[in-house]
Scaffold this motif. Structure first.
Motif, short mmCIF file in Angstrom:
data_model
loop_
_atom_site.label_atom_id
_atom_site.label_comp_id
_atom_site.label_asym_id
_atom_site.label_seq_id
_atom_site.Cartn_x
_atom_site.Cartn_y
_atom_site.Cartn_z
N VAL A 305 51.30 32.50 53.40
CA VAL A 305 50.55 31.28 53.73
C VAL A 305 51.44 30.27 54.43
N ALA A 306 52.67 30.10 53.93
CA ALA A 306 53.61 29.16 54.54
C ALA A 306 53.97 29.59 55.97
N MET A 307 54.16 30.88 56.20
CA MET A 307 54.49 31.36 57.55
C MET A 307 53.34 31.12 58.52
N ILE A 308 52.11 31.32 58.05
CA ILE A 308 50.94 31.06 58.90
C ILE A 308 50.89 29.58 59.28
N ALA A 309 51.13 28.72 58.29
CA ALA A 309 51.07 27.28 58.53
C ALA A 309 52.17 26.80 59.48
N LEU A 310 53.33 27.45 59.45
CA LEU A 310 54.48 27.00 60.23
C LEU A 310 54.65 27.71 61.57
N ALA A 311 53.84 28.72 61.83
CA ALA A 311 54.04 29.55 63.03
C ALA A 311 54.00 28.72 64.32
N ILE A 312 52.90 28.04 64.58
CA ILE A 312 52.78 27.26 65.81
C ILE A 312 53.72 26.05 65.80
N PRO A 313 53.84 25.29 64.70
CA PRO A 313 54.82 24.20 64.68
C PRO A 313 56.24 24.65 64.99
N TYR A 314 56.60 25.86 64.56
CA TYR A 314 57.94 26.39 64.86
C TYR A 314 58.16 26.49 66.36
N PHE A 315 57.21 27.10 67.05
CA PHE A 315 57.36 27.29 68.49
C PHE A 315 57.23 25.97 69.27
N MET A 316 56.56 25.00 68.69
CA MET A 316 56.45 23.69 69.33
C MET A 316 57.72 22.87 69.14
N ALA A 317 58.39 23.05 68.01
CA ALA A 317 59.53 22.19 67.67
C ALA A 317 60.85 22.64 68.29
N ILE A 318 61.10 23.95 68.35
CA ILE A 318 62.43 24.40 68.75
C ILE A 318 62.83 24.03 70.18
N PRO A 319 61.89 23.80 71.13
CA PRO A 319 62.36 23.38 72.46
C PRO A 319 62.82 21.92 72.51
N ILE A 320 62.51 21.12 71.50
CA ILE A 320 62.72 19.67 71.59
C ILE A 320 64.19 19.29 71.47
N SER A 321 64.89 19.85 70.47
CA SER A 321 66.30 19.47 70.27
C SER A 321 67.02 20.52 69.43
N ASN A 322 68.36 20.49 69.47
CA ASN A 322 69.17 21.39 68.64
C ASN A 322 68.85 21.21 67.17
N THR A 323 68.70 19.94 66.77
CA THR A 323 68.46 19.64 65.36
C THR A 323 67.17 20.28 64.86
N LEU A 324 66.10 20.15 65.63
CA LEU A 324 64.83 20.77 65.24
C LEU A 324 64.91 22.29 65.30
N PHE A 325 65.63 22.80 66.29
CA PHE A 325 65.83 24.24 66.40
C PHE A 325 66.47 24.77 65.13
N PHE A 326 67.58 24.17 64.72
CA PHE A 326 68.29 24.61 63.52
C PHE A 326 67.43 24.45 62.28
N THR A 327 66.74 23.30 62.17
CA THR A 327 65.92 23.01 60.98
C THR A 327 64.79 24.02 60.83
N MET A 328 64.05 24.25 61.90
CA MET A 328 62.91 25.16 61.83
C MET A 328 63.36 26.60 61.62
N GLN A 329 64.47 26.98 62.23
CA GLN A 329 64.99 28.34 62.05
C GLN A 329 65.40 28.55 60.60
N ILE A 330 66.09 27.57 60.03
CA ILE A 330 66.51 27.68 58.63
C ILE A 330 65.31 27.71 57.69
N LEU A 331 64.34 26.83 57.94
CA LEU A 331 63.16 26.75 57.08
C LEU A 331 62.34 28.03 57.12
N LEU A 332 62.05 28.51 58.33
CA LEU A 332 61.15 29.65 58.45
C LEU A 332 61.82 30.97 58.10
N LEU A 333 63.04 31.19 58.60
CA LEU A 333 63.73 32.44 58.32
C LEU A 333 64.47 32.39 56.99
#
Length: 442
Positions: A305-333
């Motif tokens: 359920v959490a992966m479904i909820a975070l799927a699109i936000p993950y792909f939207m966030a990682i292009p914005i900045s290094n910080t969001l890239f690292f945060t979303m990668q750590i959270l999801l993976l």
């Protein structure tokens, strides 16, 4: 001390197997696409290189049948010794391969052959490592024991990506492409010697020993498991597909996605991957321990359920900045997928009886892996056509996750309904379940 040694044996081999396997995944986008599959169009080179990456996944069901048969007929230990040698030896030889510029088409042909050997060996390793741990566990701690070999994935990947990062930082781009990339592959031989030494000192699992002494071994395990447990084979495949596609993206294709489509540097992408895998080293044993109290099914369902909820936000966030890239990668993976993966070895193994458990567990898991292994080819084509579209990539992931979610909702709670014959400290057999007979899972 005996159980600690068993856990170490299951873990160390798993680390090395995944170090070797993901070493290839890291090198695919960074090295092999240009050195072994040169083309005037870089996208074509990457596509062909990832086809060989997928070939390793496609070979894994073959390995699951070969080593599953051996593990269910001869023993878990004998099978696991051979998977180590096959995996480590092929990785070492990859480090010695001449490139396309040196010997032409023979170079990619040899690379593909060694990749197939890798896949076959890994097809037998994962299931055997899980059973080495879970079949040696006392009742009530199987979830934690089953999570220990799962640590091989983040530890192996951290070791592999760290070795690439270290060599990359110590060499120029020209030196790295000329010879630096070979060093991590050659280092495999050292790890294999250590792992073989550790595994040679362990005994066979108690549950397999009981089946062998009782003469209750399947004559042809793959036939037996499809005859009596086919529903659980297909259930396992479907359960693994959803998180499997996302996992391959997060642990492999993210290096291509972030550097090719989002203009991140190679070092930044490797750092994000390393940090998320380091997080899993904490997540996996904690969730494995927790699963013995609240059950594998609840954790698995919550993770999907959490992966479904975070799927699109993950792909939207990682292009914005290094910080969001690292945060979303750590959270999801590191957190969400790490929680799902922590339960998979135990959950899936509890679906099958001991006399075909190695084959059933390995075959179902590796068929799913063979399917998701070609995800990078699909995503390369998607990226060429639509770029880094959050809705295209996120929607793809959600489709697979929904399938897995539906299946887990109808799956049994294997913490209480299990095919294991739990042994207490005195060696007596408690039975498959205190509440349900074997037939509910057949």
């Amino acid at each position: 001390m005996k159980k600690t040694k068993v856990l170490l044996a299951s873990l160390v081999g798993s680390i090395i197997e995944w170090y070797d396997f993901y070493l290839y995944g890291t090198a695919t986008g960074l090295v092999f696409s240009s050195l072994f599959f040169p083309n005037h169009d870089p996208a074509v080179s990457i596509l062909i290189a990832f086809a060989t990456f997928g070939a390793g996944y496609a070979a894994r069901p073959i390995g699951s049948i070969i080593f599953g048969h051996m593990g269910d007929r001869i023993g878990r230990k004998a099978s696991l010794m051979l998977t180590l040698i096959g995996m480590g030896g092929s990785s070492f030889l990859i480090g010695l391969l001449p490139t396309y510029a040196q010997i032409g088409l023979v170079a990619p042909a040899l690379l593909v052959l060694l990749r197939l050997i890798q896949g076959i060996a890994l097809g037998g390793e994962w299931g055997g490592a899980v059973l080495l741990a879970t079949e040696s566990a006392n009742k009530g701690i199987r979830g934690f024991f089953g999570s220990v070999p799962q640590l091989g994935v983040p530890l192996g990947l951290v070791l592999g990506t760290f070795s690439f990062t270290l060599i990359s930082s110590l060499t120029t781009e020209a030196q790295f492409m000329a010879w630096g990339w070979r060093i991590p592959f050659l280092f495999s031989i050292v790890l294999i010697v250590v792992a073989v030494w550790i595994r040679s000192g362990i005994e066979e699992t108690p549950e397999f020993q009981r089946k062998k002494e009782q003469g209750d071994l399947a004559k042809i395990p793959v036939v037996h498991v499809f005859k009596h447990n086919s529903k659980d084979i297909f259930r396992l495949i479907g359960l693994k597909l959803g998180d499997g596609f996302f996992n391959v993206f997060l642990m492999s294709f993210i290096l291509v996605y972030s550097t090719t489509y989002l203009d991140y540097s190679r070092d930044t992408a490797l750092l994000a991957l390393t940090l998320s895998c380091a997080t899993m080293i904490i997540t996996i044993p904690l969730i494995g321990y927790l699963s013995d109290f609240i059950g594998r099914k609840i954790i698995y369902t919550s993770g999907l359920v959490a992966m479904i909820a975070l799927a699109i936000p993950y792909f939207m966030a990682i292009p914005i900045s290094n910080t969001l890239f690292f945060t979303m990668q750590i959270l999801l993976l590191g957190v969400v997928w790490g929680s799902i993966f922590a339960t998979q070895g135990t959950l899936f193994s509890e679906l099958f009886p001991a006399n075909v458990r190695y084959t059933g567990l390995s075959l179902g898991y590796q068929i799913a892996a063979a399917i998701v292994g070609f995800g990078p080819m699909i995503w390369t084509a998607m990226g060429t056509n639509v770029g880094a579209s959050p809705f295209a990539f996120g929607g793809f992931m959600i489709a697979g996750l929904v399938l897995s979610l539906i299946l887990i909702l109808f799956a049994p709670d294997t913490r209480v309904i299990t095919q294991y014959e739990d042994s207490e400290e005195d060696g007596s057999v408690v039975g498959q379940s205190e509440t349900q007979p074997e037939k509910v899972l057949s």
